[in-house]
Write a protein that holds these residues in place. Structure first.
Motif, PDB file in Angstrom:
ATOM      1  N   ALA A   1       0.811  11.994  56.766  1.00 52.59           N
ATOM      2  CA  ALA A   1       1.741  12.721  55.901  1.00 52.59           C
ATOM      3  C   ALA A   1       2.617  13.627  56.748  1.00 52.59           C
ATOM      4  O   ALA A   1       2.167  14.202  57.745  1.00 52.59           O
ATOM      5  N   VAL A   2       3.875  13.778  56.341  1.00 54.91           N
ATOM      6  CA  VAL A   2       4.822  14.689  56.976  1.00 54.91           C
ATOM      7  C   VAL A   2       5.245  15.701  55.927  1.00 54.91           C
ATOM      8  O   VAL A   2       5.707  15.323  54.842  1.00 54.91           O
ATOM      9  N   VAL A   3       5.078  16.988  56.231  1.00 57.22           N
ATOM     10  CA  VAL A   3       5.374  18.058  55.283  1.00 57.22           C
ATOM     11  C   VAL A   3       6.395  19.002  55.903  1.00 57.22           C
ATOM     12  O   VAL A   3       6.108  19.671  56.899  1.00 57.22           O
ATOM     13  N   SER A   4       7.584  19.074  55.327  1.00 57.95           N
ATOM     14  CA  SER A   4       8.577  20.015  55.840  1.00 57.95           C
ATOM     15  C   SER A   4       8.366  21.380  55.215  1.00 57.95           C
ATOM     16  O   SER A   4       7.787  21.514  54.136  1.00 57.95           O
ATOM     17  N   GLY A   5       8.835  22.416  55.903  1.00 58.65           N
ATOM     18  CA  GLY A   5       8.564  23.770  55.445  1.00 58.65           C
ATOM     19  C   GLY A   5       7.072  24.021  55.391  1.00 58.65           C
ATOM     20  O   GLY A   5       6.575  24.729  54.508  1.00 58.65           O
ATOM     21  N   GLY A   6       6.346  23.461  56.362  1.00 51.23           N
ATOM     22  CA  GLY A   6       4.893  23.463  56.309  1.00 51.23           C
ATOM     23  C   GLY A   6       4.220  24.645  56.961  1.00 51.23           C
ATOM     24  O   GLY A   6       2.986  24.677  57.034  1.00 51.23           O
ATOM     25  N   GLY A   7       4.980  25.631  57.404  1.00 48.99           N
ATOM     26  CA  GLY A   7       4.379  26.729  58.144  1.00 48.99           C
ATOM     27  C   GLY A   7       3.737  27.802  57.296  1.00 48.99           C
ATOM     28  O   GLY A   7       2.819  28.490  57.756  1.00 48.99           O
ATOM     29  N   THR A   8       4.198  27.965  56.059  1.00 52.86           N
ATOM     30  CA  THR A   8       3.704  29.054  55.214  1.00 52.86           C
ATOM     31  C   THR A   8       3.681  28.601  53.760  1.00 52.86           C
ATOM     32  O   THR A   8       4.189  27.537  53.409  1.00 52.86           O
ATOM     33  N   GLY A   9       3.105  29.441  52.914  1.00 55.09           N
ATOM     34  CA  GLY A   9       3.219  29.297  51.472  1.00 55.09           C
ATOM     35  C   GLY A   9       2.836  27.937  50.922  1.00 55.09           C
ATOM     36  O   GLY A   9       1.785  27.378  51.240  1.00 55.09           O
ATOM     37  N   ILE A  10       3.716  27.393  50.087  1.00 54.96           N
ATOM     38  CA  ILE A  10       3.455  26.118  49.426  1.00 54.96           C
ATOM     39  C   ILE A  10       3.275  25.005  50.446  1.00 54.96           C
ATOM     40  O   ILE A  10       2.366  24.176  50.328  1.00 54.96           O
ATOM     41  N   GLY A  11       4.122  24.969  51.459  1.00 49.03           N
ATOM     42  CA  GLY A  11       4.036  23.899  52.455  1.00 49.03           C
ATOM     43  C   GLY A  11       2.713  23.885  53.183  1.00 49.03           C
ATOM     44  O   GLY A  11       2.111  22.826  53.395  1.00 49.03           O
ATOM     45  N   ALA A  12       2.227  25.061  53.559  1.00 47.50           N
ATOM     46  CA  ALA A  12       0.939  25.138  54.247  1.00 47.50           C
ATOM     47  C   ALA A  12      -0.195  24.730  53.324  1.00 47.50           C
ATOM     48  O   ALA A  12      -1.149  24.045  53.747  1.00 47.50           O
ATOM     49  N   ALA A  13      -0.123  25.126  52.045  1.00 45.93           N
ATOM     50  CA  ALA A  13      -1.153  24.736  51.078  1.00 45.93           C
ATOM     51  C   ALA A  13      -1.151  23.223  50.868  1.00 45.93           C
ATOM     52  O   ALA A  13      -2.211  22.602  50.754  1.00 45.93           O
TER      53      ALA A  13
ATOM     54  N   ASP B 263      -7.767  15.623  52.040  1.00 50.40           N
ATOM     55  CA  ASP B 263      -7.824  14.301  51.419  1.00 50.40           C
ATOM     56  C   ASP B 263      -7.906  13.176  52.450  1.00 50.40           C
ATOM     57  O   ASP B 263      -7.886  11.998  52.088  1.00 50.40           O
ATOM     58  N   GLY B 264      -7.946  13.549  53.728  1.00 56.98           N
ATOM     59  CA  GLY B 264      -8.133  12.560  54.786  1.00 56.98           C
ATOM     60  C   GLY B 264      -6.890  12.161  55.541  1.00 56.98           C
ATOM     61  O   GLY B 264      -6.955  11.296  56.421  1.00 56.98           O
ATOM     62  N   CYS B 265      -5.757  12.788  55.225  1.00 59.15           N
ATOM     63  CA  CYS B 265      -4.514  12.470  55.943  1.00 59.15           C
ATOM     64  C   CYS B 265      -4.454  13.222  57.269  1.00 59.15           C
ATOM     65  O   CYS B 265      -4.924  14.364  57.376  1.00 59.15           O
ATOM     66  N   ASP B 266      -3.845  12.608  58.269  1.00 58.20           N
ATOM     67  CA  ASP B 266      -3.300  13.360  59.389  1.00 58.20           C
ATOM     68  C   ASP B 266      -1.968  13.924  58.911  1.00 58.20           C
ATOM     69  O   ASP B 266      -1.225  13.249  58.187  1.00 58.20           O
ATOM     70  N   VAL B 267      -1.663  15.152  59.307  1.00 58.14           N
ATOM     71  CA  VAL B 267      -0.483  15.826  58.770  1.00 58.14           C
ATOM     72  C   VAL B 267       0.383  16.378  59.895  1.00 58.14           C
ATOM     73  O   VAL B 267      -0.123  17.032  60.813  1.00 58.14           O
ATOM     74  N   LEU B 268       1.680  16.118  59.795  1.00 59.27           N
ATOM     75  CA  LEU B 268       2.666  16.772  60.649  1.00 59.27           C
ATOM     76  C   LEU B 268       3.358  17.842  59.822  1.00 59.27           C
ATOM     77  O   LEU B 268       3.957  17.535  58.785  1.00 59.27           O
ATOM     78  N   VAL B 269       3.239  19.100  60.239  1.00 63.28           N
ATOM     79  CA  VAL B 269       3.978  20.166  59.574  1.00 63.28           C
ATOM     80  C   VAL B 269       5.254  20.412  60.372  1.00 63.28           C
ATOM     81  O   VAL B 269       5.221  20.548  61.591  1.00 63.28           O
ATOM     82  N   VAL B 270       6.372  20.443  59.672  1.00 64.57           N
ATOM     83  CA  VAL B 270       7.686  20.530  60.303  1.00 64.57           C
ATOM     84  C   VAL B 270       8.398  21.786  59.829  1.00 64.57           C
ATOM     85  O   VAL B 270       8.361  22.118  58.637  1.00 64.57           O
ATOM     86  N   GLY B 271       9.050  22.481  60.738  1.00 62.83           N
ATOM     87  CA  GLY B 271       9.833  23.657  60.395  1.00 62.83           C
ATOM     88  C   GLY B 271      10.571  24.159  61.612  1.00 62.83           C
ATOM     89  O   GLY B 271      10.479  23.573  62.699  1.00 62.83           O
ATOM     90  N   ARG B 272      11.280  25.260  61.455  1.00 66.29           N
ATOM     91  CA  ARG B 272      12.095  25.779  62.554  1.00 66.29           C
ATOM     92  C   ARG B 272      11.336  26.738  63.457  1.00 66.29           C
ATOM     93  O   ARG B 272      11.674  26.875  64.629  1.00 66.29           O
ATOM     94  N   ARG B 273      10.303  27.421  62.937  1.00 65.30           N
ATOM     95  CA  ARG B 273       9.630  28.485  63.690  1.00 65.30           C
ATOM     96  C   ARG B 273       8.395  27.912  64.390  1.00 65.30           C
ATOM     97  O   ARG B 273       7.334  27.772  63.784  1.00 65.30           O
ATOM     98  N   ALA B 274       8.551  27.611  65.671  1.00 59.41           N
ATOM     99  CA  ALA B 274       7.487  26.938  66.415  1.00 59.41           C
ATOM    100  C   ALA B 274       6.201  27.747  66.434  1.00 59.41           C
ATOM    101  O   ALA B 274       5.101  27.186  66.286  1.00 59.41           O
ATOM    102  N   ASP B 275       6.305  29.075  66.606  1.00 59.54           N
ATOM    103  CA  ASP B 275       5.097  29.899  66.699  1.00 59.54           C
ATOM    104  C   ASP B 275       4.339  29.925  65.380  1.00 59.54           C
ATOM    105  O   ASP B 275       3.105  29.820  65.346  1.00 59.54           O
ATOM    106  N   VAL B 276       5.064  30.029  64.275  1.00 53.49           N
ATOM    107  CA  VAL B 276       4.430  30.031  62.952  1.00 53.49           C
ATOM    108  C   VAL B 276       3.764  28.692  62.683  1.00 53.49           C
ATOM    109  O   VAL B 276       2.622  28.622  62.200  1.00 53.49           O
ATOM    110  N   LEU B 277       4.455  27.603  63.011  1.00 49.83           N
ATOM    111  CA  LEU B 277       3.907  26.270  62.773  1.00 49.83           C
ATOM    112  C   LEU B 277       2.636  26.035  63.574  1.00 49.83           C
ATOM    113  O   LEU B 277       1.651  25.484  63.054  1.00 49.83           O
ATOM    114  N   LEU B 278       2.656  26.425  64.840  1.00 50.34           N
ATOM    115  CA  LEU B 278       1.491  26.211  65.693  1.00 50.34           C
ATOM    116  C   LEU B 278       0.291  26.993  65.168  1.00 50.34           C
ATOM    117  O   LEU B 278      -0.833  26.470  65.099  1.00 50.34           O
TER     118      LEU B 278
END
Length: 248
Positions: free
Chosen positions: A6-18, A26-41
């Protein structure tokens, strides 16, 4: 390695992180995508620990309004089929509409952040979407259905029309496209310092269930639409708003 990606944009905080955490559980590997590298990591590391599966969540930093940066996401997919794309990036961007130039900048910023990000990410990953069985999910807003957000409302409403077209395009390949439209959700960065106790109380009073939403409420809807159980659901807008706007 999970069986699904799964690929989730805006995945660093809030709804995206949830959403990312729910899909990882659910068993997916997930890529969280966003602009803030430190927050995403930091989020990827936290979600890894919470789901109990090392390496389940990875971070990819990219500005999804820049076509050239979409290559970073495609490279991170590394040739795997993509099972789920969750377009959650966006938000309300203010501006100075006191001049025509200011109005144009305000509208372009909101359309870029809420529509162009979804279009470019989906188009970039379209060749990789699993056929059959892929899922495209767009996160809209109650503002698309009842107004109140100006350019933001219009941008989120544009996602609905595009989702209908995309559902028709991809349906013959057994790929579903749906929209989740949240109402008032607390515990996110959406309002920043704009939310007041009075504003919170007003929004809660507008619901039928007497509470604000939380990111997990939206994640639960996304998890359903992303699941094999939702294979016969496409071209729909699912309101998750506590009854603030009734279905129609």
């Amino acid at each position: 390695m999970g069986e699904r990606l799964a690929v989730v944009s805006g995945g660093g905080t809030g709804i995206g992180a949830a959403v990312a955490l729910g899909l990882a559980k659910d068993g997916c590997d997930v890529l969280v995508v966003g602009r803030r590298a430190d927050v995403l990591l930091a989020t990827a590391q936290r979600l890894d620990a919470e789901c109990g599966r090392a390496g389940a969540v990875r971070a990819v930093s990219a500005d999804l309004t820049d076509p050239e940066q979409l290559d970073r996401v495609v490279e991170a997919v590394a040739g795997r089929p993509v099972d789920v794309v969750v377009n959650n990036a966006g938000g309300y961007l203010g501006g100075d509409p006191s001049t025509l130039a200011g109005t144009a900048a305000h509208w372009r910023a909101n359309l870029d952040a809420n529509v162009l990000t979804a279009v470019l990410l989906t188009e970039a990953l379209l060749p990789a979407l699993r056929r059959p069985g892929g899922r495209v999910i767009l996160v809209s807003s109650i503002a698309a259905q009842r107004g109140g957000g100006g350019a933001y409302s219009a941008a989120k409403a544009a996602l609905h029309g595009w989702a209908y077209d995309l559902a028709g395009q991809l349906g013959p390949e057994q790929i579903t496209v749906n929209v989740v439209s949240p109402g008032y959700v607390a515990e996110t960065e959406f309002f920043g310092d704009r939310m007041t106790p009075e504003g919170h109380a007003k929004r809660v009073a507008a619901t039928l269930v007497g509470r604000a939403g939380v990111p997990d409420d939206i994640a639960a809807a996304v998890r359903y639409l992303a699941s094999p159980a939702a294979g016969y659901v496409t071209g729909q807008v699912l309101g998750v708003n506590g009854g603030s706007v009734l279905g129609r």
